[in-house]
Design a protein around this motif. Structure first.
Motif, mmCIF file in Angstrom:
data_model
loop_
_atom_site.group_PDB
_atom_site.id
_atom_site.type_symbol
_atom_site.label_atom_id
_atom_site.label_comp_id
_atom_site.label_asym_id
_atom_site.label_seq_id
_atom_site.Cartn_x
_atom_site.Cartn_y
_atom_site.Cartn_z
ATOM 1 N N UNK A 119 -28.281 7.407 -21.070
ATOM 2 C CA UNK A 119 -26.876 7.017 -21.116
ATOM 3 C C UNK A 119 -26.298 7.082 -22.519
ATOM 4 N N UNK A 120 -27.078 6.663 -23.511
ATOM 5 C CA UNK A 120 -26.603 6.720 -24.892
ATOM 6 C C UNK A 120 -26.367 8.170 -25.320
ATOM 7 N N UNK A 121 -27.263 9.063 -24.895
ATOM 8 C CA UNK A 121 -27.083 10.479 -25.211
ATOM 9 C C UNK A 121 -25.853 11.043 -24.497
ATOM 10 N N UNK A 122 -25.627 10.607 -23.261
ATOM 11 C CA UNK A 122 -24.457 11.076 -22.510
ATOM 12 C C UNK A 122 -23.157 10.636 -23.164
ATOM 13 N N UNK A 123 -23.136 9.457 -23.775
ATOM 14 C CA UNK A 123 -21.934 8.992 -24.458
ATOM 15 C C UNK A 123 -21.507 9.963 -25.554
ATOM 16 N N UNK A 155 -17.270 6.382 -19.529
ATOM 17 C CA UNK A 155 -17.546 5.757 -18.232
ATOM 18 C C UNK A 155 -18.908 6.180 -17.687
ATOM 19 N N UNK A 156 -19.151 7.481 -17.676
ATOM 20 C CA UNK A 156 -20.398 7.974 -17.093
ATOM 21 C C UNK A 156 -21.613 7.563 -17.910
ATOM 22 N N UNK A 157 -21.532 7.728 -19.234
ATOM 23 C CA UNK A 157 -22.644 7.296 -20.071
ATOM 24 C C UNK A 157 -22.875 5.805 -19.978
ATOM 25 N N UNK A 158 -21.765 5.039 -19.939
ATOM 26 C CA UNK A 158 -21.892 3.589 -19.827
ATOM 27 C C UNK A 158 -22.543 3.155 -18.533
#
Length: 444
Positions: free
Chosen positions: A402-406, A301-304
């Protein structure tokens, strides 16, 4: 939801923050428009943001200790009265033919120093106003929706009022809103915070005897929040990505007035419409989030959300049509809004109340520097990349973040993830362990 509104203290709390937020949105737009007209300098505009944000970030360390030691309600009242006086001072400066920009910066710095007493204080008071944990996510959802209404109405009203009565008079409305907020918080009953003050006075007195002079005890208390944060890997990762997200948001805050004025040729009314589109989308997103059962893993959710923000703001770099820009801002707001709800609920549910002020302000010294840092970089990069190039670079940075957070926030999902069912039963249903996840605020 009805149970929240039946509580009189919550109604005073909501009203004070709503009116103050509405005035503040109009006031900041008036101030940024004034600086842009007088200086035509993106560096000066970035400087105004830094003059407010950076002192607020570092003063937050002391504010966090004060909020845990003393009556939070009284501190919020003091802050609002003080900032009301400061913004009346800014009005006086705007009446001068040759406005000394240095004095504007000094007053803005003073306002920034006071502001953590309310920005953090209001969040630390909410769990006491809404002691039932199953209502806390709903209360944060209500407050998030309130902020989005403010962000939707404030800029649009400011765009009209700046052209009609001028920026100085808009700042008068902002100054008055602080005094109204102080009155509303003065109406909160003492019994809601009496046991907090008693407990904290006892603990601070004990600490003073052990540590020594007040200054040493103050420094020791300031370190408590950082020790708590750095002892929790998942929370620390979340804070780091929130910092990066705030930094990626910086180009929008700085470049949007220039984009509206030069690239769109839409003036202050167009700028107000863009901010209102962002707030309208965020309001819709908040309402949708509180109406559905959220099942996606928190890290996803957060990364997205960060990725979607970057994709949504990318059209600002590619097109110069007002309707396209408004649509892009609306979609960006829609994707972003659940971030704050989950973020605040997570902290309020998982940090002990007697540490909440110190932990939240310690976190804010990290996340809060993101947007000013992004704004400072913008002032340097705009002459090189141009306004639209800068907006494109900010969008690309958010997509990559965001991609890194995923990937890196998967541990957060395993430790604490939450399915929120807010359609009917006011229930908070934990998955794995109990918890809520989050993101930080747009205007952090």
């Amino acid at each position: 939801m009805k149970e929240l509104w039946l509580q009189r203290p919550f109604r005073w709390y909501w009203l004070g923050l709503f009116l103050s937020g509405l005035g503040d949105q109009m006031g900041w737009m008036a101030l940024s428009w004034f600086v842009m007209e007088r200086t035509q300098s993106p560096v000066a505009m970035g400087g105004i943001i830094m003059a407010y944000m950076l002192p607020a970030v570092f003063a937050g360390l002391v504010a966090g200790v004060l909020l845990d030691r003393y009556d939070r309600k009284k501190l919020i009242v003091v802050d609002n009265v003080g900032r009301g006086v400061i913004f009346f001072g800014l009005v006086a400066l705007l009446q001068m033919e040759q406005v000394p920009l240095l004095l504007v910066y000094i007053l803005v710095v003073c306002a920034g120093i006071l502001s953590p007493l309310s920005s953090a204080g209001a969040q630390t008071l909410l769990p006491r106003l809404v002691p039932k944990k199953e209502l806390l996510v709903k209360a944060n959802g209500v407050m998030e929706s309130q902020w989005q209404i403010v962000y939707m109405l404030g800029p649009a009203m400011a765009g009209v009022l700046i052209g009609w009565i001028g920026p100085a008079h808009v700042l008068i409305l902002n100054a008055a809103s602080f005094f109204v907020c102080a009155f509303c918080f003065s109406r909160l009953p003492r019994q809601l915070i009496a046991h907090q003050v008693q407990d904290q006075e006892a603990s601070s007195g004990s600490a003073a005897k052990k540590v020594g002079p007040f200054l040493r005890s103050l420094l020791a208390d300031m370190r408590v929040g950082y020790r708590y944060l750095f002892g929790r890997k998942e929370m620390l990762l979340l804070v780091i990505f929130t910092f990066l997200f705030n930094m990626g948001y910086g180009p929008v805050e700085v470049a949007l007035p220039l984009y509206a004025n030069k690239d769109l040729a839409a003036g202050p009314v167009g700028l107000g419409m863009l901010w209102s589109s962002l707030a309208g989308g965020a309001l819709l997103g908040s309402l949708l989030f509180t109406a559905v059962r959220w099942k996606l893993a928190t890290g996803v959710t957060l990364g997205g959300i960060i990725v979607l923000w970057g994709l949504a703001t990318l059209p600002l770099a590619l097109f110069t049509r007002l309707e396209v820009a408004m649509l892009a801002m609306g979609i960006a707001g829609l994707s972003f809004s659940p971030y704050n709800i989950l973020y605040r609920s997570y902290l309020q549910n998982h940090v002990p109340d007697h540490l909440l002020g110190r932990v939240m302000t310690s976190i804010r010294t990290i996340t809060g520097t993101g947007m000013p840092a992004g704004a400072a970089v913008c002032g340097v990069l705009i002459p090189v990349l141009g306004v639209r190039g800068l907006l494109g670079a900010g969008a690309a940075a958010c997509i990559l973040t965001g991609l890194l957070a995923l990937v890196l926030l998967r541990g957060l999902d395993q430790q604490e993830s939450l399915a929120v069912d807010q359609r009917g039963g006011d229930s908070l249903q934990p998955v794995g362990q109990e918890g809520v996840e989050l993101g930080e605020e747009r205007k952090a």
